[in-house]
Scaffold this motif. Structure first.
Motif, PDB file in Angstrom:
ATOM      1  N   LYS A  20      11.268 117.874  71.666  1.00 63.45           N
ATOM      2  CA  LYS A  20      11.475 118.594  72.814  1.00 63.45           C
ATOM      3  C   LYS A  20      10.437 118.570  73.723  1.00 63.45           C
ATOM      4  O   LYS A  20      10.628 118.293  74.812  1.00 63.45           O
ATOM      5  N   VAL A  21       9.119 118.864  73.224  1.00 61.32           N
ATOM      6  CA  VAL A  21       8.196 118.825  74.111  1.00 61.32           C
ATOM      7  C   VAL A  21       7.679 117.409  74.563  1.00 61.32           C
ATOM      8  O   VAL A  21       7.238 116.990  75.545  1.00 61.32           O
ATOM      9  N   SER A  62      16.868 116.805  83.107  1.00 59.71           N
ATOM     10  CA  SER A  62      16.192 117.803  83.977  1.00 59.71           C
ATOM     11  C   SER A  62      14.914 116.847  84.429  1.00 59.71           C
ATOM     12  O   SER A  62      14.644 117.006  85.831  1.00 59.71           O
ATOM     13  N   VAL A  63      14.261 116.440  83.669  1.00 59.99           N
ATOM     14  CA  VAL A  63      13.037 115.751  84.094  1.00 59.99           C
ATOM     15  C   VAL A  63      13.478 114.364  85.061  1.00 59.99           C
ATOM     16  O   VAL A  63      12.601 114.284  86.129  1.00 59.99           O
ATOM     17  N   MET A 104      19.496 118.580  69.550  1.00 58.18           N
ATOM     18  CA  MET A 104      19.897 117.319  70.277  1.00 58.18           C
ATOM     19  C   MET A 104      20.469 118.006  71.656  1.00 58.18           C
ATOM     20  O   MET A 104      20.268 116.987  72.699  1.00 58.18           O
ATOM     21  N   MET A 105      21.250 118.861  72.084  1.00 54.52           N
ATOM     22  CA  MET A 105      21.831 119.309  73.277  1.00 54.52           C
ATOM     23  C   MET A 105      20.774 119.551  74.352  1.00 54.52           C
ATOM     24  O   MET A 105      20.599 119.308  75.337  1.00 54.52           O
ATOM     25  N   ILE A 106      19.669 120.244  73.460  1.00 55.55           N
ATOM     26  CA  ILE A 106      18.605 120.817  74.481  1.00 55.55           C
ATOM     27  C   ILE A 106      17.585 119.682  74.939  1.00 55.55           C
ATOM     28  O   ILE A 106      17.396 119.602  76.206  1.00 55.55           O
ATOM     29  N   ILE A 107      17.509 118.751  73.963  1.00 53.71           N
ATOM     30  CA  ILE A 107      16.717 117.738  74.197  1.00 53.71           C
ATOM     31  C   ILE A 107      17.250 116.570  75.480  1.00 53.71           C
ATOM     32  O   ILE A 107      16.627 116.383  76.437  1.00 53.71           O
ATOM     33  N   GLY A 137      14.449 127.568  79.891  1.00 57.27           N
ATOM     34  CA  GLY A 137      15.605 128.097  80.492  1.00 57.27           C
ATOM     35  C   GLY A 137      16.647 127.724  79.562  1.00 57.27           C
ATOM     36  O   GLY A 137      17.582 128.391  79.222  1.00 57.27           O
ATOM     37  N   ILE A 138      16.810 126.366  79.273  1.00 56.58           N
ATOM     38  CA  ILE A 138      17.963 126.050  78.517  1.00 56.58           C
ATOM     39  C   ILE A 138      18.030 126.454  77.179  1.00 56.58           C
ATOM     40  O   ILE A 138      18.878 126.772  76.750  1.00 56.58           O
ATOM     41  N   GLN A 139      16.811 126.361  76.353  1.00 58.76           N
ATOM     42  CA  GLN A 139      16.968 126.858  75.164  1.00 58.76           C
ATOM     43  C   GLN A 139      17.207 128.492  75.012  1.00 58.76           C
ATOM     44  O   GLN A 139      17.828 128.887  74.113  1.00 58.76           O
ATOM     45  N   THR A 140      16.630 129.310  76.185  1.00 60.36           N
ATOM     46  CA  THR A 140      17.051 130.636  75.984  1.00 60.36           C
ATOM     47  C   THR A 140      18.604 130.884  76.322  1.00 60.36           C
ATOM     48  O   THR A 140      19.102 131.537  75.591  1.00 60.36           O
ATOM     49  N   PHE A 141      19.162 129.922  77.194  1.00 63.29           N
ATOM     50  CA  PHE A 141      20.702 130.231  77.410  1.00 63.29           C
ATOM     51  C   PHE A 141      21.245 129.633  76.113  1.00 63.29           C
ATOM     52  O   PHE A 141      22.342 130.336  75.546  1.00 63.29           O
ATOM     53  N   VAL A 142      21.001 128.614  75.350  1.00 65.30           N
ATOM     54  CA  VAL A 142      21.764 128.308  74.149  1.00 65.30           C
ATOM     55  C   VAL A 142      21.485 129.191  73.053  1.00 65.30           C
ATOM     56  O   VAL A 142      22.585 129.601  72.417  1.00 65.30           O
TER      57      VAL A 142
END
Length: 388
Positions: free
Chosen positions: A124-125, A183-184, A174-177, A333-338
């Motif tokens: 992820k990072v 986004s990048v 997978m969805m977050i990555i 932000g995305i991980q928080t939403f998920v």
């Protein structure tokens, strides 16, 4: 390095630092509160087991944040750094398939003896650092919208990472990555036309591999647990003692908290009704014990970090700083939403943790590293603004 340290630490982003520390320490307190009964009843261990382990995790996370804060972010644009990042990502993803062990229905963990690591968290990072370096260099050279130069290598890399995480299978990561990678790319300065092409190629690349796997290895991907989670998403009360147990008891915890909550340590659902309350459902315990005020504190802190990162991304002139800041902010932000989406029933459960709050060593260490990079970007950005 000494000159660099003196030059930029004067511009330390204190609000960002305060919010980061506040969230991690608040998370530590809530992990202790949420996990006490679970540790005693289900692990036959001391009530502070997970608290001590998370405290040890923070002993690595805080130094990771500090080192990343003073590490010049411009190194992420160098070829040796991009190669190093890719090596770390793929070594971890390959090893997890070879020697990893299964937990929560996915082979996502590697046991090092002294610690367990989750390579998908590293990915992820790492994918942020790699894509930020690639696209910032393309932008500086003026070939950001060149089909052959810009799209092929990063699309292939991102697709391979997504495929590897899918095969664990860890669909939430997978969805977050995938979302963070796009986004990048979107923040890189690429035109809408080429961004759409890249997003399309990523989707096609994943589909070429994933669809056949889903057809011929459906028993591995669509396990009873995953299908149960999908059923629970549509109607959790149809099986409230089975697959809907976590969602239903999460709802009960949230609904009983009210404005100010039942009081710290006073949750009823954590006493055995809510499975693993210190992990991805920790916000339910926060809502029950501290009410709406506790939820607002957490969401406010996470929103501040996301908005701070996006603000830096939109105002800096450095393409590398822009993509790094946008990537870190979007990941959080995305991980928080998920996480919250699964908890509230907006999306199916994925087992994704709440950033800085949930229990998890790999997660909090890697998030702290990413926050350190964001801090470094912010300090340099503030320094450059002061020269005008």
């Amino acid at each position: 390095m000494k000159t660099y340290f003196k030059k930029y630490t004067r511009y330390l982003d204190y609000p960002l630092l305060f919010v980061y520390i506040a969230l991690t320490l608040f998370g530590l307190i809530m992990i202790y509160s949420a996990s006490m009964a679970w540790s005693v009843n289900y692990y036959d261990d001391a009530p502070n087991r997970f608290y001590i382990q998370q405290l040890m995790n923070l002993a690595f996370a805080f130094p990771a944040f500090a080192v990343a804060s003073i590490f010049p972010y411009k190194h992420f644009g160098k070829k040796w750094m991009m190669k190093l990042v890719l090596a770390v990502i793929f070594i971890g993803l390959i090893l997890v398939h070879l020697i990893g062990y299964e937990a929560g229905g996915a082979r996502s963990w590697i046991d090092l003896g002294f610690a367990n690591i989750q390579p998908s968290e590293v990915a992820k990072v790492g994918i942020i650092f790699y894509l930020a370096g690639v696209f910032s260099n393309k932008y500086k050279k003026g070939n950001i919208n060149n089909l052959n130069e810009s799209i092929a290598p990063p699309v292939i890399i991102l697709t391979l990472v997504l495929l590897s995480v899918f095969l664990e299978p860890d669909l939430g990561s997978m969805m977050i990555i995938g979302a963070v990678g796009l986004s990048v790319m979107a923040a890189s300065g690429i035109s809408i036309k080429f961004f759409a092409k890249m997003a399309g190629w990523v989707a096609v690349g994943c589909a070429v591999f994933i669809i056949p796997i889903m057809l011929f290895a459906s028993d591995i991907i669509f396990t009873e647990k995953r299908l149960g989670r999908l059923d629970a998403f549509f109607n959790p009360f149809s099986d409230e003692l089975g697959f809907g147990l976590q969602i239903v008891n999460g709802y009960l915890a949230i609904g009983s908290g009210g404005l100010s909550g039942l009081g710290l340590g006073q949750s009823i659902q954590k006493l055995g009704y809510l499975p693993e309350p210190h992990t991805d459902f920790i916000m339910s315990v926060i809502a029950e014990e501290l009410g709406v005020l506790g939820v607002i504190f957490v969401l406010g802190g996470l929103a501040f970090i996301v908005l701070r990162g996006l603000s830096i991304a939109m105002t800096t002139k450095d393409p590398l700083a822009r993509t790094l800041a946008a990537g870190v902010a979007s990941m959080i932000g995305i991980q928080t939403f998920v996480n919250l989406g699964g908890l509230t029933g907006l999306i199916p459960l994925t087992g994704v943790t709440l950033p800085f709050i949930s229990y998890g060593g790999t997660s909090v260490i890697l998030l702290s590293l990413a926050m350190g990079v964001l801090m470094n970007v912010s300090m340099v950005h503030k320094f450059e603004k002061s020269k005008k």
